[in-house]
Design a protein around this motif. Sequence first.
Motif, PDB file in Angstrom:
ATOM      1  N   PRO A  72      41.350  16.194 -37.578  1.00 54.97           N
ATOM      2  CA  PRO A  72      40.688  17.195 -37.597  1.00 54.97           C
ATOM      3  C   PRO A  72      38.519  16.392 -36.748  1.00 54.97           C
ATOM      4  O   PRO A  72      37.952  15.889 -37.809  1.00 54.97           O
ATOM      5  N   PHE A  73      38.383  16.726 -35.454  1.00 62.20           N
ATOM      6  CA  PHE A  73      37.136  16.702 -35.147  1.00 62.20           C
ATOM      7  C   PHE A  73      36.782  17.640 -34.226  1.00 62.20           C
ATOM      8  O   PHE A  73      37.680  17.850 -33.769  1.00 62.20           O
ATOM      9  N   GLN A  74      35.822  18.463 -34.157  1.00 67.16           N
ATOM     10  CA  GLN A  74      35.263  19.562 -33.289  1.00 67.16           C
ATOM     11  C   GLN A  74      35.219  18.585 -31.539  1.00 67.16           C
ATOM     12  O   GLN A  74      34.141  18.591 -31.927  1.00 67.16           O
ATOM     13  N   ARG A  75      36.256  19.381 -31.466  1.00 68.82           N
ATOM     14  CA  ARG A  75      35.722  18.616 -29.944  1.00 68.82           C
ATOM     15  C   ARG A  75      34.260  19.133 -29.032  1.00 68.82           C
ATOM     16  O   ARG A  75      34.740  20.317 -29.290  1.00 68.82           O
ATOM     17  N   PRO A  76      33.592  18.841 -29.057  1.00 67.72           N
ATOM     18  CA  PRO A  76      32.203  19.765 -28.237  1.00 67.72           C
ATOM     19  C   PRO A  76      32.528  19.740 -26.788  1.00 67.72           C
ATOM     20  O   PRO A  76      31.389  20.847 -26.391  1.00 67.72           O
ATOM     21  N   TRP A  77      33.351  18.342 -25.780  1.00 71.52           N
ATOM     22  CA  TRP A  77      33.606  18.910 -24.627  1.00 71.52           C
ATOM     23  C   TRP A  77      33.606  20.641 -24.139  1.00 71.52           C
ATOM     24  O   TRP A  77      35.038  20.409 -24.589  1.00 71.52           O
ATOM     25  N   GLN A  78      33.335  21.168 -23.367  1.00 73.72           N
ATOM     26  CA  GLN A  78      34.045  22.092 -22.920  1.00 73.72           C
ATOM     27  C   GLN A  78      35.286  21.786 -21.342  1.00 73.72           C
ATOM     28  O   GLN A  78      36.335  22.352 -21.066  1.00 73.72           O
ATOM     29  N   ILE A  79      35.079  20.785 -20.885  1.00 69.52           N
ATOM     30  CA  ILE A  79      35.603  19.748 -19.556  1.00 69.52           C
ATOM     31  C   ILE A  79      35.680  19.093 -19.722  1.00 69.52           C
ATOM     32  O   ILE A  79      34.193  17.960 -19.817  1.00 69.52           O
ATOM     33  N   GLY A  80      36.759  17.302 -19.769  1.00 69.46           N
ATOM     34  CA  GLY A  80      36.114  16.566 -19.372  1.00 69.46           C
ATOM     35  C   GLY A  80      36.370  15.900 -18.167  1.00 69.46           C
ATOM     36  O   GLY A  80      37.640  16.510 -17.540  1.00 69.46           O
ATOM     37  N   THR A 130      25.587  25.967 -15.741  1.00 73.28           N
ATOM     38  CA  THR A 130      24.673  25.649 -17.138  1.00 73.28           C
ATOM     39  C   THR A 130      25.801  25.888 -18.078  1.00 73.28           C
ATOM     40  O   THR A 130      26.752  26.661 -18.403  1.00 73.28           O
ATOM     41  N   ASP A 131      25.273  25.049 -19.237  1.00 72.49           N
ATOM     42  CA  ASP A 131      25.615  25.385 -20.733  1.00 72.49           C
ATOM     43  C   ASP A 131      27.267  24.827 -20.567  1.00 72.49           C
ATOM     44  O   ASP A 131      27.995  25.430 -20.957  1.00 72.49           O
ATOM     45  N   LEU A 132      26.718  23.679 -20.039  1.00 73.15           N
ATOM     46  CA  LEU A 132      28.182  22.537 -20.148  1.00 73.15           C
ATOM     47  C   LEU A 132      27.802  21.438 -20.778  1.00 73.15           C
ATOM     48  O   LEU A 132      26.758  21.099 -20.282  1.00 73.15           O
ATOM     49  N   VAL A 133      28.427  21.464 -21.864  1.00 71.04           N
ATOM     50  CA  VAL A 133      28.891  19.351 -22.142  1.00 71.04           C
ATOM     51  C   VAL A 133      29.854  18.957 -21.583  1.00 71.04           C
ATOM     52  O   VAL A 133      31.202  19.410 -21.653  1.00 71.04           O
ATOM     53  N   VAL A 134      29.954  18.322 -21.038  1.00 72.76           N
ATOM     54  CA  VAL A 134      30.876  17.671 -19.895  1.00 72.76           C
ATOM     55  C   VAL A 134      31.620  16.146 -20.249  1.00 72.76           C
ATOM     56  O   VAL A 134      30.231  15.318 -20.774  1.00 72.76           O
ATOM     57  N   GLY A 135      32.838  16.068 -20.627  1.00 79.03           N
ATOM     58  CA  GLY A 135      33.375  14.781 -20.747  1.00 79.03           C
ATOM     59  C   GLY A 135      33.211  13.890 -19.787  1.00 79.03           C
ATOM     60  O   GLY A 135      33.776  13.860 -19.210  1.00 79.03           O
ATOM     61  N   ILE A 168      40.438  21.164 -19.488  1.00 82.33           N
ATOM     62  CA  ILE A 168      39.770  21.991 -20.250  1.00 82.33           C
ATOM     63  C   ILE A 168      39.820  22.229 -20.991  1.00 82.33           C
ATOM     64  O   ILE A 168      41.087  22.336 -21.889  1.00 82.33           O
ATOM     65  N   ARG A 169      39.066  22.666 -22.279  1.00 79.10           N
ATOM     66  CA  ARG A 169      39.731  22.553 -23.436  1.00 79.10           C
ATOM     67  C   ARG A 169      39.675  24.292 -23.363  1.00 79.10           C
ATOM     68  O   ARG A 169      39.602  24.968 -22.938  1.00 79.10           O
ATOM     69  N   GLN A 170      41.072  24.380 -24.861  1.00 82.78           N
ATOM     70  CA  GLN A 170      41.947  25.771 -24.527  1.00 82.78           C
ATOM     71  C   GLN A 170      41.858  26.527 -25.558  1.00 82.78           C
ATOM     72  O   GLN A 170      42.165  27.917 -25.065  1.00 82.78           O
ATOM     73  N   ASP A 171      40.740  26.583 -26.078  1.00 81.76           N
ATOM     74  CA  ASP A 171      40.123  27.662 -26.584  1.00 81.76           C
ATOM     75  C   ASP A 171      39.778  28.435 -25.387  1.00 81.76           C
ATOM     76  O   ASP A 171      39.474  29.112 -25.826  1.00 81.76           O
ATOM     77  N   LEU A 172      39.071  27.984 -24.754  1.00 82.39           N
ATOM     78  CA  LEU A 172      38.506  28.660 -23.691  1.00 82.39           C
ATOM     79  C   LEU A 172      39.523  28.732 -22.184  1.00 82.39           C
ATOM     80  O   LEU A 172      38.703  29.972 -21.651  1.00 82.39           O
ATOM     81  N   ILE A 173      40.698  28.661 -22.564  1.00 80.72           N
ATOM     82  CA  ILE A 173      41.890  29.093 -21.212  1.00 80.72           C
ATOM     83  C   ILE A 173      42.780  29.829 -22.363  1.00 80.72           C
ATOM     84  O   ILE A 173      43.939  30.062 -20.953  1.00 80.72           O
ATOM     85  N   GLY A 174      42.869  30.173 -22.763  1.00 76.28           N
ATOM     86  CA  GLY A 174      44.177  30.720 -23.750  1.00 76.28           C
ATOM     87  C   GLY A 174      44.050  32.229 -23.612  1.00 76.28           C
ATOM     88  O   GLY A 174      46.216  32.727 -23.029  1.00 76.28           O
TER      89      GLY A 174
END
Length: 267
Positions: A168-176, A197-202, A233-239
């Motif tokens: 368990p670890f909350q991944r901060p990246w919206q996209i990697g 704007t406002d993107l955390v990129v891995g 792309i993080r799944q909670d953003l594109i579900g």
Amino acid sequence: MSQALGKPNELLGPDDPEPVGIIDRGDASPFVLICDHAGNAVPAVLDGLGLEPAELNRHIGIDIGILGVSERLAEQLGASLVFQRYSRLVVECNRRVTSPDSIALVSDGTVVPGNADLTPAQRSLRLDEIVVPYHRQIETILDRRAEAGIPTILVSMHSFTPSLRARPFQRPWQIGLCYGADTRFTTPVLEALDDETDLVVGRNEPYGVDLNKDYSIPVHGEERGLPYVEFEIRQDLIGEASGQAEWATRLGRVLPAAHRRFTVAAS
């Protein structure tokens, strides 16, 4: 759970979907999109791999939301898209056959009963009927473009879970972005994402490209010498459909902008 043995072409029955989905728009676009984990189908003979449907519906069984993004993005770009309909738990299309997780026994804490004690013949059926047709279709499109002298950018589409159960670890990246030795196109994509704007990129987060274990980018990109980009792309953003449309629109800006930079740098 029992699994029927058979010779080639006997794993997939008449009611099972074709493994490869393809939207072939010709070769006008510089981009070709691939999606290794678009679906979570399981051949009927495998009886759901002995799993509850909820397991196949979570990230271990499918890259949640990515097919919706990929279809919309390919349409915006006028690009072809090749995608895999079967679950990565049946067989992993983005692993070399020598990789231990080509057919996973455990995935993010979930034991997969239908993958235990497989014979070589059973493993071969999954590779021959699911993995081979998928990569052959990708090769067909890339070969066609190469023979015609059409420059190609390979775009590999994936999504990732916000947190693993096992770690368990909350991944901060919206996209990697995942990459190996060749960063010719990844670099201008990262630059174009910086303009958003406002993107955390891995950068090779939450995953990188393993040139020894992975298949799609190492073989179709690195070994061919094709410039590429691999998105996660993080799944909670594109579900949901709205998030899929939002991210397709975003990448529909980013990729042409990156391609302009790439073209200038290469000239």
